[in-house]
Design a protein around this motif. Structure first.
Motif: not given
Length: 93
Positions: A53-73
């Motif tokens: 749940n690392l904040s990107t300070s951006l919102d997705l198209f539906d208004g929910s926050p865009w969050l990063y996880s600790s999953d491999p990427h």
């Protein structure tokens, strides 16, 4: 990139390491790469972020926050490989 919940963004750290390497700032590049090595997973991949749940300070198209996880990427993993090799993907020399 810091965050109110204490985490940071691995992809940003990896491409920062590359930028420092390309500018000849090897100590700064090495420090960023060492930080990445400290979070590298056993399978060789890197997590998107050091916390869930690392904040990107951006919102997705539906208004929910865009969050990063600790999953491999793949992105921080790829940028880390480029940083270690000093490969600039934006140069066509």
């Amino acid at each position: 990139m810091g965050n109110e919940n204490g985490g940071w963004w691995a992809e940003g750290t990896a491409f920062t390491a590359l930028m420092y390497a390309l500018r000849g700032e090897s100590a700064k590049s090495e420090a960023a790469l060492n930080a990445l090595c400290s979070i590298q997973l056993v399978n060789g991949l890197f997590p998107a972020a050091t916390v869930d749940n690392l904040s990107t300070s951006l919102d997705l198209f539906d208004g929910s926050p865009w969050l990063y996880s600790s999953d491999p990427h793949i992105a921080p993993t790829a940028w880390s490989v480029m940083a270690v090799n000093g490969f600039n993907p934006y140069s066509f020399e």
